[in-house]
Write a protein that holds these residues in place. Structure first.
Motif, short mmCIF file in Angstrom:
data_model
loop_
_atom_site.label_atom_id
_atom_site.label_comp_id
_atom_site.label_asym_id
_atom_site.label_seq_id
_atom_site.Cartn_x
_atom_site.Cartn_y
_atom_site.Cartn_z
N THR A 11 -49.61 -15.04 11.61
CA THR A 11 -50.27 -16.52 12.18
C THR A 11 -50.41 -16.17 14.16
O THR A 11 -49.25 -16.36 14.22
N ARG A 12 -51.62 -16.27 14.40
CA ARG A 12 -51.57 -16.51 15.84
C ARG A 12 -52.38 -17.06 15.83
O ARG A 12 -53.70 -17.18 15.70
N ARG A 13 -52.36 -18.30 17.34
CA ARG A 13 -53.46 -19.21 17.73
C ARG A 13 -54.56 -18.40 18.53
O ARG A 13 -53.36 -18.12 20.39
N MET A 14 -55.00 -18.31 18.64
CA MET A 14 -56.21 -17.73 19.90
C MET A 14 -56.77 -18.24 20.62
O MET A 14 -56.87 -17.96 21.69
N SER A 15 -56.85 -19.47 20.50
CA SER A 15 -57.50 -20.34 20.93
C SER A 15 -56.98 -22.12 20.90
O SER A 15 -56.39 -21.97 19.26
#
Length: 91
Positions: free
Chosen positions: A19-23
């Motif tokens: 999982t990655r926070r894009m903004s």
């Protein structure tokens, strides 16, 4: 995960999610996994891929709630692939 029911062969599952926070409001995830059943030792050709799964999702944070769209694909051997879509809303 290990499943051992009294009326079915033992099965093992292994999966992972990145999982990655894009903004500040958008999160993206990529998932993959495999389920192996004890009765599948003699499978041939494309049936060997039975149990393979992959997918991903995107989440968006609104003011008071979070919306999420997910997609998954799973190989079912002789039954071919299955596509799964889901929409989520959390408060």
């Amino acid at each position: 995960e290990v499943n051992e029911n009294n009326n079915m062969p033992v099965s093992w599952s292994l999966g992972s999610e990145l999982t990655r926070r894009m903004s500040d409001k958008v999160t993206a995830a990529v998932r993959g996994g495999w389920e192996f059943r004890g009765d599948e030792l003699g499978l041939e050709s494309s049936d060997r891929l039975r149990g393979l799964s992959a997918g991903g999702g995107i989440g968006y944070d609104f003011l008071l709630f979070r919306g999420q769209i997910d997609y998954a694909w799973r190989h079912w051997g002789r039954l071919d692939g299955m596509h799964l879509f889901s929409l989520g809303l959390s408060f």
